[in-house]
Design an enzyme around this catalytic site. Structure first.
Site, PDB file in Angstrom:
ATOM      1  N   GLU A 110      -0.130  -2.541  -2.240  1.00 50.49           N
ATOM      2  CA  GLU A 110      -0.234  -3.456  -3.527  1.00 50.49           C
ATOM      3  C   GLU A 110      -0.654  -2.293  -4.782  1.00 50.49           C
ATOM      4  O   GLU A 110      -1.904  -2.594  -4.905  1.00 50.49           O
ATOM      5  CB  GLU A 110      -0.821  -4.643  -3.465  1.00 50.49           C
ATOM      6  CG  GLU A 110      -0.382  -5.609  -2.271  1.00 50.49           C
ATOM      7  CD  GLU A 110       0.841  -6.538  -2.843  1.00 50.49           C
ATOM      8  OE1 GLU A 110       1.307  -6.505  -3.758  1.00 50.49           O
ATOM      9  OE2 GLU A 110       1.655  -6.947  -1.906  1.00 50.49           O
ATOM     10  N   CYS A 131      -3.160  -6.105 -12.768  1.00 47.99           N
ATOM     11  CA  CYS A 131      -1.996  -5.288 -12.437  1.00 47.99           C
ATOM     12  C   CYS A 131      -0.533  -5.946 -12.946  1.00 47.99           C
ATOM     13  O   CYS A 131       0.246  -5.091 -12.990  1.00 47.99           O
ATOM     14  CB  CYS A 131      -1.787  -5.290 -10.708  1.00 47.99           C
ATOM     15  SG  CYS A 131      -1.879  -7.158  -9.920  1.00 47.99           S
TER      16      CYS A 131
HETATM   17  P1  NAD Z   1      -8.477   2.005  -7.061  1.00 44.16           P
HETATM   18  O1  NAD Z   1      -7.367   2.628  -6.371  1.00 44.16           O
HETATM   19  O2  NAD Z   1      -9.408   2.968  -7.658  1.00 44.16           O
HETATM   20  O3  NAD Z   1      -9.495   1.316  -5.920  1.00 44.16           O
HETATM   21  C1  NAD Z   1      -9.134   0.482  -4.974  1.00 44.16           C
HETATM   22  C2  NAD Z   1      -9.915   0.485  -3.694  1.00 44.16           C
HETATM   23  O4  NAD Z   1      -9.717   1.667  -3.079  1.00 44.16           O
HETATM   24  C3  NAD Z   1     -11.670   0.295  -4.103  1.00 44.16           C
HETATM   25  O5  NAD Z   1     -11.963  -0.410  -2.835  1.00 44.16           O
HETATM   26  C4  NAD Z   1     -11.904   1.780  -3.798  1.00 44.16           C
HETATM   27  O6  NAD Z   1     -13.446   1.800  -3.596  1.00 44.16           O
HETATM   28  C5  NAD Z   1     -10.952   2.613  -2.770  1.00 44.16           C
HETATM   29  N1  NAD Z   1     -10.795   3.835  -3.305  1.00 44.16           N
HETATM   30  C6  NAD Z   1     -10.704   4.405  -4.569  1.00 44.16           C
HETATM   31  N2  NAD Z   1     -10.646   5.776  -4.441  1.00 44.16           N
HETATM   32  C7  NAD Z   1     -10.291   6.015  -3.054  1.00 44.16           C
HETATM   33  C8  NAD Z   1      -9.973   7.284  -2.304  1.00 44.16           C
HETATM   34  N3  NAD Z   1      -9.608   8.493  -3.004  1.00 44.16           N
HETATM   35  N4  NAD Z   1      -9.709   7.349  -1.274  1.00 44.16           N
HETATM   36  C9  NAD Z   1     -10.127   6.009  -0.459  1.00 44.16           C
HETATM   37  N5  NAD Z   1     -10.372   4.701  -1.184  1.00 44.16           N
HETATM   38  C10 NAD Z   1     -10.549   4.771  -2.402  1.00 44.16           C
HETATM   39  O7  NAD Z   1      -8.001   0.706  -7.916  1.00 44.16           O
HETATM   40  P2  NAD Z   1      -8.889  -0.150  -9.052  1.00 44.16           P
HETATM   41  O8  NAD Z   1      -9.429   0.741 -10.186  1.00 44.16           O
HETATM   42  O9  NAD Z   1      -9.989  -0.858  -8.248  1.00 44.16           O
HETATM   43  O10 NAD Z   1      -7.833  -1.217  -9.396  1.00 44.16           O
HETATM   44  C11 NAD Z   1      -6.977  -1.263 -10.505  1.00 44.16           C
HETATM   45  C12 NAD Z   1      -5.509  -0.543  -9.886  1.00 44.16           C
HETATM   46  O11 NAD Z   1      -5.213  -1.602  -8.805  1.00 44.16           O
HETATM   47  C13 NAD Z   1      -4.404  -0.592 -10.935  1.00 44.16           C
HETATM   48  O12 NAD Z   1      -3.618   0.418 -10.756  1.00 44.16           O
HETATM   49  C14 NAD Z   1      -3.820  -2.208 -10.760  1.00 44.16           C
HETATM   50  O13 NAD Z   1      -2.714  -2.219 -11.152  1.00 44.16           O
HETATM   51  C15 NAD Z   1      -4.092  -2.078  -9.241  1.00 44.16           C
HETATM   52  N6  NAD Z   1      -3.865  -3.305  -8.759  1.00 44.16           N
HETATM   53  C16 NAD Z   1      -2.658  -3.878  -7.959  1.00 44.16           C
HETATM   54  C17 NAD Z   1      -2.564  -5.189  -7.450  1.00 44.16           C
HETATM   55  C18 NAD Z   1      -1.469  -5.719  -6.935  1.00 44.16           C
HETATM   56  O14 NAD Z   1      -1.469  -6.918  -6.354  1.00 44.16           O
HETATM   57  N7  NAD Z   1      -0.372  -5.090  -7.019  1.00 44.16           N
HETATM   58  C19 NAD Z   1      -3.672  -5.919  -7.926  1.00 44.16           C
HETATM   59  C20 NAD Z   1      -4.846  -5.565  -8.453  1.00 44.16           C
HETATM   60  C21 NAD Z   1      -4.795  -4.110  -9.104  1.00 44.16           C
END
Ligand code: NAD
Length: 455
Positions: free
Chosen positions: A209, A243
């Site tokens: 997602e 998002c």
């Molecule tokens: P992110 O990808 O930075 O982090 C998400 C999760 O991944 C966190 O738990 C984090 O600890 C982990 N993570 C981060 N970097 C990582 C890596 N290199 N390797 C493994 N795990 C890692 O996202 P965010 O900043 O928390 O959220 C914002 C993003 O999420 C935006 O792009 C938004 O559009 C998207 N989002 C999508 C939805 C959806 O339903 N499609 C919903 C909410 C947010």
């Protein structure tokens, strides 16, 4: 406990068959429902500490949303979990086909920070309904909510069934090295790639997602006052850190000035002066994002808002005009309270602009014309969206919620969550009352009969 021991424990528990009974699943969903209900005040407090999220928004987008999703699953899981009989073809005379939903096993759920409670627990609803064990990894950027999720789950579930692992990239990386039966990841597109790569090593299926730039098209026949109200609500909810928030507006030039006027009026009415009174408006999650967002303000002319306070990490709801497609604000997913407004003269031109970009997570279209609606829906690929509204499509448990291509893979909510966490096992039950022998024949006659049947 170390991570591989935890997974082994969950795998053993899953193999015991304990999670498969539907009565067990409804019992656990009830526990989750009670957890969410009793923790409302604590969730509100944690989110206020994490990024000054106001109680009304917390209730609507986190607690209320979850309660509705769990209730829906409890009501329908019995039916969802039943094997479904399907038609057979002529060549399979006497047999019956069944689709048997099967739990996948041990699932990993990695959540983001922007709706940190809801986006960790909504996938868990699907995991439980489908009969899986789960490990949750909440976001480290919202530490109060993450700690709360860990404590509440520990109080409610046995760790061999549902466990929470807290931490940042290191914890995620360690988890991703393990072999899960499903990885459900919500986060940004770049990290989605990291997750998919790690999953490929074990051929683990993924639901991703992700994010992207969700366009909002406003055509010249749109009801502008209502459009502005719904755009402002969807864009500035959670201070734009959503998002599926409208990322930018593409408006027909003939109604552009009136739309800007209506948007400004709606912002004033819904939010007032957010720098003086933030009781209805959250902060930006951290300094890094605050700096990233304020830099976008230079990519255009703010015709409304544009002020910010670094100590509060608060940025006014801002309308940005004179924006160029090549600027940073039009290249990145904004994920904050800045709304670029671009114009088009011809709908074809607007469609062409949007399809040039990566396929978005959502699209919103404001128009009274069914012809325009059909054209846009058919010509632009996007995860999901609304006609004459924003964001609300995700509140229907009857609609799949997910992206397409760079904005995501797979979908959830309602029955789609159950399906995401299940394997659809196809089973053919053959008759033993008779045996149609032509398949064994290898004769001319058998061949011509088969050709007639199968062509
Ligand atoms: P992110 O990808 O930075 O982090 C998400 C999760 O991944 C966190 O738990 C984090 O600890 C982990 N993570 C981060 N970097 C990582 C890596 N290199 N390797 C493994 N795990 C890692 O996202 P965010 O900043 O928390 O959220 C914002 C993003 O999420 C935006 O792009 C938004 O559009 C998207 N989002 C999508 C939805 C959806 O339903 N499609 C919903 C909410 C947010």
């Amino acid at each position: 406990m170390n991570i591989s021991n935890l997974i082994n424990q969950q795998r053993a528990y899953f193999r015991s068959g304990a999670t498969r009974e539907v009565s067990f699943r409804t019992g656990q969903l009830q526990k989750l429902y009670d957890l969410v209900k009793r923790s409302e005040a604590e969730v509100t407090e944690a989110l206020a500490k994490d990024f000054a999220k106001p109680p009304f928004e917390t209730f609507v987008t986190e607690v209320g949303f979850l309660l509705a999703e769990i209730r829906h699953a409890m009501k329908h899981v019995q039916r969802w979990a039943k094997p479904r009989k399907v038609s057979s073809s002529m060549a399979l005379l006497g047999s019956a086909g069944f689709i048997v939903p099967e739990p996948r096993g041990v699932s990993l759920i990695i959540a983001p920070w922007n709706y940190p409670f809801q986006l960790a627990l909504a996938p868990l609803v699907g995991s439980i309904a489908a009969g899986n064990c789960a490990i949750l990894k909440p976001s480290e950027l919202t530490p109060h909510t993450s700690a709360l999720i860990a404590r509440l789950c520990k109080e409610t579930f046995d760790p061999e069934y549902v466990a929470v692992v807290e931490g940042g990239v290191e914890a995620s990386t360690e988890l991703l090295e393990q072999a899960f039966d499903l990885i459900f990841f919500t986060g940004n597109t770049g990290v989605g790639r990291v997750v998919m790569e790690a999953a490929a090593k074990h051929l683990t299926p993924v639901v991703l997602e992700l994010g992207g730039k969700s366009p909002t098209l406003v055509h010249n026949d749109a009801k502008l006052e209502l459009a502005a109200k719904r755009i402002v609500w969807g864009k500035f909810l959670n201070a734009g850190q959503t998002c599926v928030a409208p990322d930018y507006v593409l408006v027909h030039r003939s109604v552009r000035d009136r739309l800007v006027q209506e948007l400004s009026m709606q912002i004033r009415e819904m939010y007032g002066d957010v720098l003086a009174d933030g009781s209805r408006y959250p902060a930006i999650v951290n300094d890094r994002h605050f700096e990233r967002l304020t830099a976008y303000l230079k990519d255009g002319v703010p015709v409304y808002g544009g002020r910010s306070v670094p100590e509060l990490r608060r940025i006014e709801p801002t309308l940005l005009t004179e924006v160029d497609w090549s600027s940073r604000v039009m290249q990145d997913e904004i994920f904050g309270p800045i709304l670029p407004i671009l114009e088009y003269d011809d709908l074809e031109e607007a469609i062409a602009q949007v399809v040039e970009q990566p396929k978005p997570l959502a699209l919103y279209l404001f128009t009274e014309s069914t012809e325009v609606q059909e054209k846009v829906i058919q010509r632009i690929s996007f995860g999901g969206g609304c006609i004459n509204d924003t964001i609300m499509h995700l509140s229907s448990p009857y609609l799949p919620f997910g992206g397409v291509g760079p904005s995501g893979t797979g979908a959830y909510h309602g029955k789609f969550s159950f399906d995401a966490f299940s394997h659809a096992k196809g089973v053919l039950k053959q008759t033993t009352r008779f045996d149609i022998s032509i398949r064994y024949g290898r004769t001319e006659r058998a061949m011509s009969l088969l050709k007639r049947l199968l062509r």
